[in-house]
Design an enzyme around this catalytic site. Structure first.
Site, PDB file in Angstrom:
ATOM      1  N   LYS A 109      40.254  37.373  54.917  1.00 39.82           N
ATOM      2  CA  LYS A 109      40.269  35.975  54.381  1.00 39.82           C
ATOM      3  C   LYS A 109      40.232  36.252  52.754  1.00 39.82           C
ATOM      4  O   LYS A 109      39.113  36.500  52.208  1.00 39.82           O
ATOM      5  CB  LYS A 109      39.225  35.077  55.048  1.00 39.82           C
ATOM      6  CG  LYS A 109      39.333  33.757  54.374  1.00 39.82           C
ATOM      7  CD  LYS A 109      38.086  33.224  53.475  1.00 39.82           C
ATOM      8  CE  LYS A 109      38.366  31.965  52.685  1.00 39.82           C
ATOM      9  NZ  LYS A 109      39.045  32.105  51.440  1.00 39.82           N
ATOM     10  N   GLU A 159      29.047  42.630  48.396  1.00 41.23           N
ATOM     11  CA  GLU A 159      29.346  43.120  46.972  1.00 41.23           C
ATOM     12  C   GLU A 159      29.014  41.895  46.099  1.00 41.23           C
ATOM     13  O   GLU A 159      30.114  41.025  46.208  1.00 41.23           O
ATOM     14  CB  GLU A 159      30.728  43.542  47.019  1.00 41.23           C
ATOM     15  CG  GLU A 159      30.573  45.083  47.728  1.00 41.23           C
ATOM     16  CD  GLU A 159      29.895  46.311  46.958  1.00 41.23           C
ATOM     17  OE1 GLU A 159      29.702  46.079  45.671  1.00 41.23           O
ATOM     18  OE2 GLU A 159      29.855  47.245  47.659  1.00 41.23           O
ATOM     19  N   CYS A 174      33.170  42.070  37.962  1.00 41.43           N
ATOM     20  CA  CYS A 174      31.694  41.946  38.427  1.00 41.43           C
ATOM     21  C   CYS A 174      31.046  43.176  37.623  1.00 41.43           C
ATOM     22  O   CYS A 174      29.878  43.253  37.527  1.00 41.43           O
ATOM     23  CB  CYS A 174      31.552  42.321  40.010  1.00 41.43           C
ATOM     24  SG  CYS A 174      32.524  43.900  40.568  1.00 41.43           S
ATOM     25  N   GLU A 183      26.101  35.623  34.726  1.00 40.62           N
ATOM     26  CA  GLU A 183      27.402  36.212  34.419  1.00 40.62           C
ATOM     27  C   GLU A 183      28.272  34.920  33.624  1.00 40.62           C
ATOM     28  O   GLU A 183      28.391  34.120  34.110  1.00 40.62           O
ATOM     29  CB  GLU A 183      28.128  36.441  35.992  1.00 40.62           C
ATOM     30  CG  GLU A 183      27.847  37.618  36.494  1.00 40.62           C
ATOM     31  CD  GLU A 183      28.998  37.537  37.909  1.00 40.62           C
ATOM     32  OE1 GLU A 183      28.865  36.731  38.603  1.00 40.62           O
ATOM     33  OE2 GLU A 183      29.336  39.140  37.939  1.00 40.62           O
TER      34      GLU A 183
END
Ligand code: NAP
Length: 473
Positions: A171, A246, A280, A377
């Site tokens: 997905k 992750e 990331c 982030e």
């Protein structure tokens, strides 16, 4: 306008429902992706389960040959796929080309690893027994991938799962499903047993629920935000569903006074601004030793100021569009917050006044510890820099985060390299290296950056169960 199919039970399917795919460089919807509902996901899991027996029976060598054929087909269609990544994600075309090349390399790495699901024989404590350890594929795998590296992060899951003997349902993110539809087309050319690889799209919450609650789905491998990762952990608790996660990162960069300054500047530009900061493992906090702080800032700003921003299809462009308006708003908020807290804005700081989601490459100096960008982030081309005095302080500041995915350091002191390697809390540390990721080395994080590892030998192991066989003789 082209509509891209989902792939169910070995067939491309055009469904009645679709989602729009927008080019973030223009704001225009340029294609549509078919979607499915939760009932279709349940059928896909059933079909994957039905295919499992046949797929796991094929020796690793045979599965590896099929993966090599998929790699060949993806390589043949590399320009088409790279262009599609740029259209749906916004990144510069050369970076999309690099992403396709890395995806091909991942496929080849796991094609070779497919032969190496080794068990072992354990010396036993009594004469009349023998102990073996064997590795068996875990079963049907659900793979959920994000939009920032839409192809390579999907392949990083699909390739090892297939190599291990597991059927996979992928997905992709709703922003960027198209490159995975073409990837599915590449998989289709090798005619895997029906149900071994399927591609779905649609409501993430509904699809996620079926993956979590359906007992035939034996593992979920997820790359995305820590926020969604936590939801999956909660959902997985009910059935003790294995997860690989992750998640987000907040990479520190430590630049010491003995480093090669020019090399450190170039590598930091790469670690911060690749994919417009939407990575990331992007450098989020840059700490520079005080004696070289001002020279670093001067050289860094000189490079950043001239990065060319624009539509990723323009071959000169180095900074493409951000994914959407929310990403722009977050970048602006982080810059304003840092400046309010006393940071110096050395370049950039604003969105570009034109169509599309463009933000200027930005450098902030003297950023206070409490600023938002030093904790969350930013996922944008915004580089916060701050000074440190001692190695101990640098390590303490590097570790002052709830994330621990990647970290970077620049130094030529061998002793310090080892001290950093042992004390920096991160799953990956690039020393004099701004691009540490490679197919053959494990990739993943500690703390709230996730569970488990992709790539390397660990990448295959994530889809294998370890079974002890005790034989009386
Ligand atoms: P996200 O919002 O968490 O989405 C990631 C994927 O999860 C998408 O496919 C999304 O589908 C799906 N999803 C959303 N809600 C879900 C739910 N309730 N159940 C199941 N699936 C759900 O993350 P993103 O914004 O795409 O990606 C950026 C984040 O990923 C950043 O935090 C970045 O650091 C992290 N990331 C981590 C790594 C790593 O290797 N550690 C690599 C790349 C990115 P929809 O798109 O349909 O919503």
């Amino acid at each position: 306008m082209k509509t891209y199919p989902v792939y169910l039970k070995g067939e491309p399917i055009i469904t009645e429902t679709t989602l729009p795919v927008t080019n973030p460089a223009t704001g225009e919807v340029f294609a549509r992706m078919c979607t499915v509902d939760r009932a279709a996901i349940a059928r896909a899991i059933q079909d994957a389960h039905a295919a499992f027996a046949q797929w796991r029976q094929l020796p690793g060598k045979g599965r590896g040959e099929l993966l090599h054929s998929i790699a060949n087909e993806l390589h043949r269609r590399r320009e088409e796929v790279a262009r599609l990544i740029t259209l749906e994600n916004g990144k510069p075309l050369t970076q999309s080309q690099g992403e396709v090349a890395m995806s091909v390399d991942h496929l080849r790495w796991f094609a070779e690893e497919a032969r190496r699901a080794y068990g072992r024989i354990i010396p036993c404590q009594v004469e009349e027994k023998r102990h073996l350890v064997i590795k068996t594929p875990i079963g049907v795998v659900a793979a959920i991938s994000p939009w920032n590296f839409p192809l390579v992060l999907a392949v990083r899951k699909v390739a090892p799962a297939l190599a291990a003997g597991c059927p996979v349902i992928l997905k992709p993110a709703s922003h960027t499903p198209l490159c995975t539809a073409v990837f599915a087309d590449c998989v289709d050319t090798v005619r895997l047993p029906k149900g071994v690889f399927q591609l779905v799209a649609g409501s993430a919450a509904e699809i996620g629920k079926e993956f979590l609650e359906n007992p035939l789905c034996r593992k979920i491998t997820f790359t995305g935000s820590t926020e969604v990762g936590k939801k999956l952990i909660e959902g997985a608790a009910k059935n003790v569903k294995p997860l690989s996660l992750e998640l987000g990162g907040h990479a520190p960069v430590l630049i010491f006074e003995d480093a090669d300054l020019n090399a450190a500047v170039d590598a930091t530009v790469m670690a911060k601004f690749r994919n417009s900061g939407q990575s990331c493992i992007a450098a989020n906090r840059i700490y520079v030793q005080r004696s070289i702080y001002e020279p670093f800032l001067k050289a860094f700003v000189e490079k950043v100021r001239y990065l060319k921003v624009g539509d990723g299809l323009d071959p000169q462009v180095q900074i493409g569009a951000l994914i959407d308006e929310d990403a722009l708003a977050k970048a602006a908020e982080h810059v304003e917050d840092a400046v309010r807290g006393g940071a110096r804005l050395l370049c950039g700081g604003n969105r570009l006044e034109r169509a599309g989601c463009f933000f200027e490459p930005t450098v902030l100096a003297d950023v206070p510890k409490g600023a938002l960008c030093m904790h969350e982030e930013t996922f944008a081309p915004v580089a916060p820099v701050s000074a440190f005095d001692t190695e101990a302080e640098a390590i303490e500041r590097a570790n002052s985060s709830s994330f621990g995915l990647s970290a970077y350091a620049f130094t030529h002191d061998l002793g310090r390299m080892f001290r950093l390697a042992e004390s920096v809390e991160a799953g990956m540390l690039g020393i004099n290296d701004g691009v540490p990721t490679t197919s053959q080395a494990p990739f993943g994080g500690v703390k709230q950056s996730g569970w488990g590892r992709e790539l390397g030998v660990e990448g295959l192991d994530a889809f294998l169960e370890t079974k002890h066989i005790s034989i009386g003789i």
